[in-house]
Design an enzyme around this catalytic site. Structure first.
Site, PDB file in Angstrom:
ATOM      1  N   GLY A   1       0.746  -1.240  -0.207  1.00  0.00           N
ATOM      2  CA  GLY A   1      -0.149   0.101   0.036  1.00  0.00           C
ATOM      3  C   GLY A   1       0.803   1.284  -0.234  1.00  0.00           C
ATOM      4  O   GLY A   1       2.294   1.318   0.049  1.00  0.00           O
ATOM      5  N   PRO A   2       0.217   2.282  -0.360  1.00  0.00           N
ATOM      6  CA  PRO A   2       0.867   3.789  -0.218  1.00  0.00           C
ATOM      7  C   PRO A   2       1.391   4.001   0.991  1.00  0.00           C
ATOM      8  O   PRO A   2       1.341   3.253   2.075  1.00  0.00           O
ATOM      9  CB  PRO A   2      -0.391   4.816  -0.613  1.00  0.00           C
ATOM     10  N   PRO A   3       2.568   4.960   1.166  1.00  0.00           N
ATOM     11  CA  PRO A   3       3.073   5.412   2.438  1.00  0.00           C
ATOM     12  C   PRO A   3       2.171   5.796   3.277  1.00  0.00           C
ATOM     13  O   PRO A   3       1.243   6.583   3.078  1.00  0.00           O
ATOM     14  CB  PRO A   3       4.357   6.438   2.039  1.00  0.00           C
TER      15      PRO A   3
ATOM     16  N   VAL B   1      -0.008   4.423   5.428  1.00  0.00           N
ATOM     17  CA  VAL B   1      -1.553   3.809   5.557  1.00  0.00           C
ATOM     18  C   VAL B   1      -1.618   2.749   6.722  1.00  0.00           C
ATOM     19  O   VAL B   1      -2.600   2.176   6.950  1.00  0.00           O
ATOM     20  CB  VAL B   1      -2.136   3.224   4.204  1.00  0.00           C
ATOM     21  N   GLY B   2      -0.381   2.444   7.440  1.00  0.00           N
ATOM     22  CA  GLY B   2      -0.482   1.827   8.622  1.00  0.00           C
ATOM     23  C   GLY B   2      -0.248   0.336   8.396  1.00  0.00           C
ATOM     24  O   GLY B   2      -0.435  -0.559   9.238  1.00  0.00           O
ATOM     25  N   LYS B   3       0.871   0.034   7.464  1.00  0.00           N
ATOM     26  CA  LYS B   3       1.144  -1.533   7.208  1.00  0.00           C
ATOM     27  C   LYS B   3       1.959  -1.595   8.414  1.00  0.00           C
ATOM     28  O   LYS B   3       2.163  -2.925   8.973  1.00  0.00           O
ATOM     29  CB  LYS B   3       2.315  -1.414   6.187  1.00  0.00           C
ATOM     30  N   THR B   4       3.156  -0.636   8.846  1.00  0.00           N
ATOM     31  CA  THR B   4       4.241  -1.381   9.771  1.00  0.00           C
ATOM     32  C   THR B   4       3.320  -1.546  11.363  1.00  0.00           C
ATOM     33  O   THR B   4       3.680  -2.168  11.933  1.00  0.00           O
ATOM     34  CB  THR B   4       5.234  -0.089   9.899  1.00  0.00           C
TER      35      THR B   4
ATOM     36  N   SER C   1      -3.465   2.251 -18.847  1.00  0.00           N
ATOM     37  CA  SER C   1      -4.724   2.631 -18.498  1.00  0.00           C
ATOM     38  C   SER C   1      -5.388   3.890 -18.810  1.00  0.00           C
ATOM     39  O   SER C   1      -6.473   4.432 -18.940  1.00  0.00           O
ATOM     40  CB  SER C   1      -4.989   2.370 -16.987  1.00  0.00           C
TER      41      SER C   1
ATOM     42  N   LYS D   1      -8.002   3.895  -7.868  1.00  0.00           N
ATOM     43  CA  LYS D   1      -8.394   5.017  -8.863  1.00  0.00           C
ATOM     44  C   LYS D   1      -9.416   5.751  -8.512  1.00  0.00           C
ATOM     45  O   LYS D   1      -9.585   6.842  -8.521  1.00  0.00           O
ATOM     46  CB  LYS D   1      -8.219   4.510 -10.394  1.00  0.00           C
TER      47      LYS D   1
END
Length: 804
Positions: free
Chosen positions: A356-358, A360-363, A679, A722
């Site tokens: 996911g983008p920076p 967003v809560g991955k870590t 796209s 998108k």
């Protein structure tokens, strides 16, 4: 003789004829059978059940041969268990069961046969059995038989009673005793008993030999210990304490619960160290190696708290939204909870990759998982790692060699089962020093990582109990063999409402606490919305957090300057005064119809973004110019669209010779940002038609889809991201390929409620929707074409299904 008797099932006890036995009766079914026996003639059948863990056995769960017994005495114990003294009378064969509240069976007694052996009298066999049993009684320490009962047993002269009584006292498995019970021929039964006794005597002899060897080894160890103590005393007299350090290391190795191969290697290194001078460089290397071995966890583990209900509460406490990633994590933990403790389970938890983008809560998701499972958390950043030795470690032949970062992380955790987060796995690179992603294959593959070998350790280390989680901004840079071992969970950007909720629940309280402003100021929803829409443009919430901190700093200064007493609420106006000129407009997209301007949508490593595509047509020789840092795929997509239009000039009223008389310049705005992908094909083709026909294009519609040379609109990826970008840009309507309708199920309801979604399969449908007359009526209402979904209506399952 045939009988109908109540049946009591025995778990791990065989009662033999001609013996007395105490039987504990506690199960309701067995108690009812006992009551029936007492109510009649005190006769009952005792039968061994096949599976001892079965609490409610039926007829099919019992063996066919049991013992007909007479009840002598019943004593009720304090725990309501009945202790029954029974006397075994005869062997009995079960011929059928009678329905009822208690087990009841039809039986026929088994007559004993054959008092002589083949070819001679049974008396020598009786004498031999008694002699062997005397040796057995002397050597078996677990045999509870006093001298009185032993003498009585020696006085038995019949082979049948002798075999049964010996079997009662022998410490055999119930299967062996049941085999004796089922043998009707007394001579064969006595031979069977003699075979079991001889087998146990052979086993006793083997145990004696092993015990003697162990004692001899212990004596050798004691001798070695004595000599070492003498060496220590001699060294102490000489003023050399080198031996004490070696002995201290040897003691640590013995006390540490090391696997056999690691212990053997450690003791071997200690023996090498003992022969070295304490000041030699090699001795320092060996000591460092031994310290690493001893500091690593080999068996120490956290007690895992597997409860998906508890995990769900923790995830909801720490993270707002992110429903799909949370569900996938809970599914994996649910399977782990169900399979824990099953010896025959081959389940191996999948390796999760959070993409996911920076911001967003991955870590933080990894931290929450570790907290909910009560396991240590280790984070290892792979950004910029380009040396294989970072993963596998350096060999000890190099000066300053160290173990790899995986082993160092395990050393930091101190447990064999931490949550290990490999952050930014897509940022690794390779150079002449090797490919670190190739080294990660063994680390992350559950079929291999139980024998992971670090170059520094040079012995296998078990990583199978570690739960690995990886994160990435985009799966594209991850090598395919590594990506194949991962299960990708995509985390999209947040909507405006989700960002506001995250700010209210987490970011604002934390920043107010960090800045000493608790109870002094508050943020209302208007202030947060203004920060998000006018001062940030991101998929995550990291920059929003920085701006909240900036407002808090300025508010702290104002508080000390003005010294207000009551709690102040910051609104949109105060945010504008504190942060200055807005960096972004809430409605970024140009909504007025323009000639040669369309809005496309793209999916990048930082989330979904909107693209403004401009096309101008001027007199020339058919030259096509593409600018805006476009990649090869995007350039080819534009060329495919132009080739399609050249073939359909009459259909769209295009100049027949535009490819010879008109120059086209296609430019994608924000030229400093690289762009690629197919796209934007229909968006660029639409802008070209608008520029060649001087017809304006609707500005409130964005589109995404690949165009083919036949004018078909093909599916693309990243629909969810998108649509989030279109919603953030203030777009009201989005055109998507018809084959992507099924992907709308992944889109949040809040986004679908605010957007009109139109699905198309041909480029002609796009132009019918997008192109306006040269003098459009701005007040005219737009009538949605077939296939459009008005706001607030999610397409039905039938409508979402792709049409083949």
């Amino acid at each position: 003789m045939d009988w109908e008797l109540p049946v009591i099932a025995l778990r791990s006890l065989v009662v033999l004829p001609r013996t007395l036995e105490n039987v504990d009766v506690g199960r309701p079914q067995s108690k009812r059978a006992l009551e029936e026996a007492q109510a009649s003639d005190n006769r009952v059948l005792l039968v061994l059940q096949r599976e001892s863990r079965n609490d409610t056995p039926t007829g099919k769960d019992l063996l066919e041969v049991g013992t007909l017994c007479v009840i002598k005495q019943v004593i009720r114990l304090p725990d309501d268990t009945l202790q029954v003294l029974v006397e075994g009378r005869e062997r009995a064969q079960i011929t059928g069961y009678i329905p009822g509240p208690a087990l009841r069976a039809r039986i026929s007694t088994i007559a004993e046969t054959g008092t002589d052996r083949e070819g001679g009298d049974v008396q020598p066999l009786i004498d031999q059995t008694k002699s062997v049993f005397s040796d057995y009684a002397q050597q078996n320490k677990n045999l509870r038989l006093d001298s009185f009962h032993l003498e009585n047993l020696k006085g038995l002269k019949e082979p049948g009673p002798l075999a049964d009584v010996i079997t009662k006292y022998a410490t055999w498995e119930v299967a062996d005793k049941q085999q004796v019970l089922e043998e009707p021929n007394v001579a064969a039964r006595l031979e069977l008993v003699l075979g079991f006794l001889s087998r146990d005597l052979d086993r006793f002899d083997t145990e004696k030999q092993i015990s003697a060897r162990v004692k001899q080894q212990m004596d050798s160890n004691q001798r070695e210990y004595y000599l070492r103590e003498q060496m220590k005393a001699i060294q102490r007299e000489l003023g050399n304490d080198e031996v004490s350090e070696v002995e201290e290391l040897r003691t640590k190795v013995e006390e540490k619960d090391l696997p056999e191969h690691a212990k053997e290697r450690a003791l071997k290194e200690i023996d090498r160290l003992e022969k070295m001078s304490s000041g030699s460089p090699e001795a320092t290397v060996v000591r460092t190696y031994l310290d690493t071995l001893l500091d690593l966890p080999w068996s120490e583990a956290d007690e895992e708290h597997l409860d998906i209900g508890h995990t769900e509460v923790i995830l909801d406490e720490d993270h707002y939204a992110l429903d799909e990633p949370k569900d996938r994590i809970l599914e994996s933990l649910a399977v782990r909870q169900l399979t824990k403790g099953l010896e025959d389970s081959d389940y191996k938890a999948p390796l999760l990759c959070l993409v996911g983008p920076p911001g967003v809560g991955k870590t933080s998701l990894g931290k929450s998982i570790a907290r909910s499972l009560n396991r240590e958390f280790v984070r290892m950043s792979l950004g910029g790692v380009r040396d294989e030795a970072e993963i596998r470690g350096h060999r000890r032949t190099y000066i300053g060699s160290l173990p790899g970062r995986i082993i160092q992380g395990m050393k930091t955790a101190g447990k064999v089962n931490p949550i290990f987060l490999l952050d930014e796995v897509d940022k690794m690179t390779a150079d002449f020093r090797g490919d670190p992603s190739a080294a990660l294959l063994e680390v992350l593959d559950p079929e291999q990582n139980h024998t992971f070998t670090d170059h520094y350790l040079e012995i296998p280390y078990d990583l199978s109990k570690v739960m690995f989680i990886t994160t990435a901004n985009s799966p594209g840079p991850i090598p395919q063999p590594l990506l194949d071992r991962m299960e990708v969970i995509r985390i999209p950007g947040y909507t405006l409402d989700e960002k506001v909720e995250i700010a209210k629940r987490y970011r604002v309280p934390r920043q107010l606490k960090d800045h000493g402003l608790e109870g002094k100021i508050e943020f209302d929803d208007g202030a947060l919305r203004r920060i998000i829409t006018e001062y940030t443009w991101e998929a995550g919430v990291r920059n929003m957090d920085r701006l909240i901190a900036k407002v808090a700093r300025k508010a702290a200064k104002a508080y000390l300057t003005e010294a207000w007493e009551e709690t102040r609420t910051l609104g949109a106006r105060e945010v504008r005064e504190l942060l200055g000129v807005p960096l972004f407009r809430d409605d970024k997209a140009e909504k007025q119809p323009q000639i040669g301007l369309t809005h496309g949508l793209a999916w990048t490593s930082i989330g979904g973004v909107s693209l403004d595509i401009e096309v101008v047509s001027v007199a020339g020789k058919g030259k096509v110019t593409l600018t805006g840092q476009l990649g090869d795929v995007m350039k080819e997509s534009a060329q495919a669209g132009i080739a399609y239009l050249r073939n359909r000039t009459s259909t769209y009223n295009l100049p027949v010779d535009f490819h010879e008389t008109r120059d086209l310049h296609i430019h994608v705005l924000e030229g400093a940002t690289p762009k690629d992908g197919p796209s934007a094909g229909i968006a660029m083709a639409t802008a070209v038609v608008s520029a060649l026909t001087d017809r304006p294009v609707r500005g409130d519609v964005a589109m995404t889809g690949e165009i083919t040379l036949r004018g078909r609109v093909l599916p693309i990826g990243g629909i969810k991201e998108k649509l989030l970008a279109a919603h953030q840009a203030g777009i009201e309507q989005v055109i998507i390929p018809k084959s992507n309708e099924a992907n709308l199920e992944e889109v949040p309801e809040a986004i679908l409620n605010d957007l009109k979604i139109t699905a198309v399969s041909e480029f002609e449908e796009v132009l019918e929707l997008m192109l306006l007359d040269r003098d459009p009526d701005p007040e005219a209402d737009f009538v949605p074409p077939q296939g459009e979904h008005p706001p607030g209506e999610r397409p039905s399952a039938q409508a979402r299904a792709p049409k083949l």
